[in-house]
Design a protein around this motif. Structure first.
Motif, short mmCIF file in Angstrom:
data_model
loop_
_atom_site.label_atom_id
_atom_site.label_comp_id
_atom_site.label_asym_id
_atom_site.label_seq_id
_atom_site.Cartn_x
_atom_site.Cartn_y
_atom_site.Cartn_z
N PHE A 62 0.86 -1.19 0.00
CA PHE A 62 0.00 0.00 0.00
C PHE A 62 0.90 1.24 0.00
N HIS A 63 1.18 1.75 -1.18
CA HIS A 63 2.15 2.84 -1.29
C HIS A 63 1.75 4.11 -0.54
N GLY A 64 0.45 4.30 -0.38
CA GLY A 64 -0.03 5.53 0.28
C GLY A 64 0.06 5.48 1.80
N LEU A 65 0.53 4.36 2.34
CA LEU A 65 0.56 4.21 3.80
C LEU A 65 1.38 5.32 4.47
N VAL A 66 0.76 5.96 5.45
CA VAL A 66 1.46 7.00 6.22
C VAL A 66 1.72 6.38 7.58
N ALA A 67 2.90 6.62 8.15
CA ALA A 67 3.15 6.11 9.49
C ALA A 67 4.16 7.01 10.17
N PHE A 68 4.06 7.08 11.48
CA PHE A 68 4.95 7.96 12.23
C PHE A 68 5.84 7.14 13.16
N PRO A 69 7.16 7.34 13.09
CA PRO A 69 8.05 6.57 13.96
C PRO A 69 7.81 6.92 15.43
N VAL A 70 7.85 5.91 16.28
CA VAL A 70 7.72 6.16 17.72
C VAL A 70 8.95 5.63 18.44
N ASP A 71 9.13 5.98 19.70
CA ASP A 71 10.28 5.51 20.46
C ASP A 71 10.31 3.99 20.44
N GLY A 72 11.49 3.42 20.29
CA GLY A 72 11.61 1.96 20.31
C GLY A 72 11.66 1.38 18.90
N GLY A 73 11.54 2.21 17.88
CA GLY A 73 11.72 1.74 16.50
C GLY A 73 10.45 1.35 15.76
N ASN A 74 9.32 1.28 16.47
CA ASN A 74 8.06 0.93 15.80
C ASN A 74 7.44 2.13 15.09
N TYR A 75 6.31 1.86 14.43
CA TYR A 75 5.60 2.93 13.72
C TYR A 75 4.16 2.99 14.18
N LYS A 76 3.66 4.21 14.26
CA LYS A 76 2.25 4.37 14.59
C LYS A 76 1.51 4.66 13.29
N VAL A 77 0.48 3.87 13.04
CA VAL A 77 -0.29 4.04 11.80
C VAL A 77 -1.61 4.72 12.15
N PRO A 78 -1.97 5.77 11.45
CA PRO A 78 -3.27 6.39 11.75
C PRO A 78 -4.41 5.41 11.46
N ALA A 79 -5.15 5.06 12.51
CA ALA A 79 -6.28 4.14 12.35
C ALA A 79 -7.28 4.73 11.35
N SER A 80 -7.36 6.06 11.32
CA SER A 80 -8.32 6.70 10.40
C SER A 80 -7.99 6.34 8.94
N TRP A 81 -6.72 6.24 8.62
CA TRP A 81 -6.31 5.90 7.25
C TRP A 81 -6.72 4.47 6.92
N LEU A 82 -6.47 3.56 7.86
CA LEU A 82 -6.82 2.14 7.65
C LEU A 82 -8.33 2.00 7.43
N ILE A 83 -9.09 2.71 8.24
CA ILE A 83 -10.55 2.61 8.17
C ILE A 83 -11.06 3.20 6.85
N GLU A 84 -10.44 4.30 6.48
CA GLU A 84 -10.82 4.97 5.22
C GLU A 84 -10.54 4.07 4.02
N GLN A 85 -9.40 3.39 4.06
CA GLN A 85 -9.03 2.50 2.95
C GLN A 85 -10.02 1.34 2.81
N CYS A 86 -10.71 1.04 3.89
CA CYS A 86 -11.70 -0.04 3.83
C CYS A 86 -13.08 0.49 3.43
N GLY A 87 -13.14 1.74 3.06
CA GLY A 87 -14.38 2.31 2.53
C GLY A 87 -15.40 2.76 3.56
N PHE A 88 -14.98 2.93 4.81
CA PHE A 88 -15.96 3.28 5.84
C PHE A 88 -16.18 4.78 6.02
N LYS A 89 -15.28 5.60 5.52
CA LYS A 89 -15.41 7.04 5.78
C LYS A 89 -16.75 7.57 5.26
N GLY A 90 -17.51 8.16 6.14
CA GLY A 90 -18.81 8.72 5.76
C GLY A 90 -19.90 7.68 5.58
N LYS A 91 -19.56 6.41 5.78
CA LYS A 91 -20.55 5.34 5.58
C LYS A 91 -21.56 5.31 6.74
#
Ligand code: EPU
Length: 337
Positions: free
Chosen positions: A255-284
């Motif tokens: 998923f090239h459009g994936l946005v994620a923000f690095p957090v302490d410890g080396g992991n990434y935080k993914v906006p749940a809103s983006w994941l939900i939107e990609q599944c077609g739920f926004k405004g549903k």
């Protein structure tokens, strides 16, 4: 103190759910609630703050304790900082405005978060790069099991992202009566969030004041989040999930459009809103419930939804996101059985 049997909770939860409590106890002073708690052994009870982060699945077959004790005072100060104490029943935004008016720096980014002061440490509220734990000094609570008053300092609270000991080991065991914050007298802002930068771009000013920052936060929140009085909701329904670098690169290649923000410890935080939107739920909208059109992380009650309807809709979102991304979203909202 007021005791009401078979009380409606409709006005006391921001989803606007028409659940009832077997008994509702409203209290305006600490002594009376402590003597009530000393007198009765409660089998099932719920300590209610602003009701802005919970979902009643059904009627509540127990006692709901609603703290209405208010008051804000300055406990201590020197040239650099100040300790502000607020009673737990105070509205959180009243405390923020008190600090903004007095130029006490540290919580201006947390303006307009719905809920009470007592609930703020429970879920370590956060917004725009600031969390309650950043300014937390201590809190006073009443231990309902051992029936004693206790003070909790930072190290005892186990704060994490929307987490604390009061949401885990001590869940519903401590009635928080007041919260103390340590704020700064020197101008110190956290303005690195994209949304803040964009909004500040519209403001043509050399030196920002704390009031400007509060106003900026207000504008952002009002443009993105639905007003509870118009559309029942509990803010973000899910937490933003954290994934490890391996999963991040796997997902990124798919998923090239994936946005994620690095957090302490080396992991990434993914906006749940983006994941939900990609599944077609926004405004549903499905029946009485749906995903808010401007922010898919917010599940809304369009009218007469039941707790079960909202919960089932959240389950559908969870399952769909899991199928597509192999990420299990966890609710941020407390589900009350
Ligand atoms: N992020 C950054 N830097 C940025 C922008 C975003 O690190 O410049 C991170 C955020 O920390 C977050 C993620 O990216 O982890 C998504 O951020 P977004 O702006 O899309 O916000 P959000 O996920 O919709 C979260 C909080 C909100 C809070 C806003 C603003 C949760 C579950 N929700 O929402 O809190 O107001 O960020 O900071 O963390 C709530 O808890 O009910 C709530 C409304």
């Amino acid at each position: 103190m007021q005791r009401i049997t078979n009380a409606s909770l409709k006005q006391l939860n921001s989803f606007g759910l028409d659940s009832t409590a077997k008994e509702l106890v409203l209290f305006e002073n600490e002594e009376e609630i402590i003597s009530y708690l000393d007198k009765y052994e409660l089998d099932k009870y719920l300590i209610l703050g602003g009701g802005s982060n919970l979902l009643f699945l059904n009627d509540f077959d127990g006692v709901v304790l609603k703290n209405n004790c208010t008051g804000i005072s300055i406990l201590d100060q020197d040239n650099a900082s100040v300790i502000v104490e607020s009673k737990a029943g105070e509205e959180w935004d009243n405390l923020v405005r008190f600090c903004v008016d007095n130029e006490f720096y540290g919580i201006e980014n947390l303006g307009l978060i719905p809920g009470s002061v007592g609930a703020a440490p429970v879920q370590n509220i956060g917004a725009y790069g600031v969390e309650l734990k950043d300014v937390f000094h201590s809190l006073i609570g009443y231990d309902l099991i051992n029936k004693v008053k206790k003070e909790f300092h930072f190290d005892e609270c186990n704060f994490g992202y929307r987490e604390s000991i009061f949401k885990n080991e001590l869940k519903q065991k401590i009635l928080i009566t007041s919260v103390r914050l340590k704020l700064q007298k020197e101008r110190l802002f956290k303005l690195n969030y994209r949304a803040i930068q964009d909004e500040l771009g519209n403001l043509n000013k050399d030196e920002l004041t704390i009031k400007d920052v509060y106003k900026t936060i207000k504008n952002i929140r009002e443009s993105k989040l639905p007003e509870v009085s118009k559309l029942g909701n509990a803010g973000s329904f899910f937490k933003n999930p954290e994934i490890d670098p391996e999963q991040f690169s796997q997902l990124k290649s798919k998923f090239h459009g994936l946005v994620a923000f690095p957090v302490d410890g080396g992991n990434y935080k993914v906006p749940a809103s983006w994941l939900i939107e990609q599944c077609g739920f926004k405004g549903k909208k499905v029946g009485n419930v749906g995903c808010y059109e401007k922010q898919s992380l917010v599940i809304v009650n369009y009218g007469n939804a039941t707790g079960e309807e909202l919960f089932n809709f959240s389950k559908t979102i969870q399952e769909t996101v899991f199928e597509k991304f192999n990420i299990m979203l966890t609710p941020e909202v407390n589900i009350i059985q």
